[in-house]
Design an enzyme around this catalytic site. Structure first.
Site, PDB file in Angstrom:
ATOM      1  N   LEU A 130      66.406  17.260   6.594  1.00 21.35           N
ATOM      2  CA  LEU A 130      66.872  16.520   7.642  1.00 21.35           C
ATOM      3  C   LEU A 130      67.406  17.440   8.881  1.00 21.35           C
ATOM      4  O   LEU A 130      67.752  18.617   8.296  1.00 21.35           O
ATOM      5  CB  LEU A 130      68.331  15.592   7.360  1.00 21.35           C
ATOM      6  CG  LEU A 130      68.011  14.872   6.144  1.00 21.35           C
ATOM      7  CD1 LEU A 130      69.363  13.719   6.078  1.00 21.35           C
ATOM      8  CD2 LEU A 130      66.982  13.577   6.773  1.00 21.35           C
ATOM      9  N   ASP A 131      67.542  17.181   9.878  1.00 20.49           N
ATOM     10  CA  ASP A 131      67.735  17.853  11.028  1.00 20.49           C
ATOM     11  C   ASP A 131      69.406  18.109  11.012  1.00 20.49           C
ATOM     12  O   ASP A 131      70.013  17.525  10.138  1.00 20.49           O
ATOM     13  CB  ASP A 131      67.750  17.411  12.450  1.00 20.49           C
ATOM     14  CG  ASP A 131      66.269  17.033  12.692  1.00 20.49           C
ATOM     15  OD1 ASP A 131      65.408  17.681  12.226  1.00 20.49           O
ATOM     16  OD2 ASP A 131      65.909  16.281  13.464  1.00 20.49           O
ATOM     17  N   ARG A 132      69.854  19.391  11.491  1.00 20.75           N
ATOM     18  CA  ARG A 132      71.203  19.810  11.292  1.00 20.75           C
ATOM     19  C   ARG A 132      72.178  18.764  11.438  1.00 20.75           C
ATOM     20  O   ARG A 132      73.045  18.521  10.813  1.00 20.75           O
ATOM     21  CB  ARG A 132      71.512  21.012  12.215  1.00 20.75           C
ATOM     22  CG  ARG A 132      72.910  21.598  12.195  1.00 20.75           C
ATOM     23  CD  ARG A 132      73.180  22.456  13.629  1.00 20.75           C
ATOM     24  NE  ARG A 132      72.426  23.665  13.265  1.00 20.75           N
ATOM     25  CZ  ARG A 132      72.935  24.679  12.637  1.00 20.75           C
ATOM     26  NH1 ARG A 132      74.072  24.650  11.961  1.00 20.75           N
ATOM     27  NH2 ARG A 132      72.427  25.831  12.464  1.00 20.75           N
TER      28      ARG A 132
END
Length: 293
Positions: A130-132
């Site tokens: 997942l993105d940050r």
């Protein structure tokens, strides 16, 4: 990690082919076993990948799952855990893997710290990223074999996301099938482009707000920033997504949450589903801005 198989009737093949085809080991995992592990056939250790395996032979592969990830004392929201899997509800601001050795604040560092406190010598293998600033469920395999079982094709896992997009879609549901590649001149931004990799996203409007839609989305592929790129491509970037043109007044990150995940358990074969509630920043937006149509 230790795996044991008994060769079925009609088997007569080389060891490396047996563990790849029948055992389901990836090429990289077979190399790990070959060079850093141990393999036996009927109790005899073998080193030649061309050793013939025949019906009734018992094949055992063993390898060390310990890693050099630096443990960190970071709280985790654990949704589920067993001997094969750890499922975490990730908060905003956390990356999955450290970008360089000096960083110790990633999800895998937090998991390493959790395992260290438990005294558990398990592997740490996130099945996807997942993105940050995307919140929600991350499936972490405790062995490379389980990771391979769950990631060898994208349809092994069904993932749904909740998002808040800017503006209003004309239809209540639809699908975007548009290839994604890196944007020219950028090291972080991606875009829809003809020479990109295939990418397909299904979306459904759950509710409407003043100038936004609450969406439920399903990924059929797993490209970097896929939902964010596809929604921007449709003219409805996510709220808070300044990289792809989303308005930033209502939320300080992209309004995107990995809400549920379903798959067949790699050990039991049973179908399982896990869910994570809305994070507070998105829940607050929904309460303030969204009305059920």
């Amino acid at each position: 990690m230790k795996l044991t198989w008994t060769a079925p009737d009609g088997t007569e093949t080389m060891l490396r082919q047996f563990v790849r085809r029948y055992g389901g080991l990836s090429a990289s995992l077979w190399k790990r076993v070959k060079w850093n592990g141990r393999c036996t056939v009927n109790g005899e250790e073998v080193h030649d990948a061309r050793t013939v395996v025949r019906a009734g032979d018992v094949v055992v592969c063993e390898w060390d799952e310990t890693s050099d990830i630096v443990p960190a004392d970071i709280p985790l929201s654990i949704v589920y855990e067993d001997d094969a899997l750890l499922i975490v509800d990730k908060g905003p601001g956390m990356i999955i893997h450290p970008t360089h050795k000096a960083l110790h604040d990633s999800l895998v560092n937090a998991v390493a710290g959790y395992f260290a406190r438990k005294g558990e010598a398990a592997g740490i293998h996130p099945v996807y990223r997942l993105d940050r600033n995307t919140t929600g469920l991350v499936v972490v395999a405790k062995s490379a074999k389980v990771q391979w079982d769950l990631s060898r094709s994208h349809d092994q896992i069904t993932r749904h996301y909740l998002a808040i997009s800017s503006g209003h879609f004309e239809e209540m549901e639809g699908e975007v099938d548009a290839p994604i590649g890196r944007k020219d001149g950028s090291i972080v931004e991606w875009t829809v482009r003809k020479d990109g990799r295939p990418a397909r996203t299904r979306w459904q409007v759950l509710a409407r707000g003043e100038d936004c839609d609450l969406l439920r989305l399903r990924l059929y592929t797993g490209r970097t920033h896929q939902i964010r790129v596809h929604m921007a491509h449709l003219g409805h970037p996510l709220l808070g997504d300044d990289l792809y043109g989303g308005p930033t007044g209502a939320i300080t990150r992209q309004a995107l949450h990995a809400a549920d995940v379903s798959f067949r358990h790699p050990e039991t074969g049973e179908p399982v589903t896990f869910a994570a509630p809305f994070p507070e920043d998105m829940a607050r937006l929904v309460r303030a801005m969204v009305r059920i149509p």
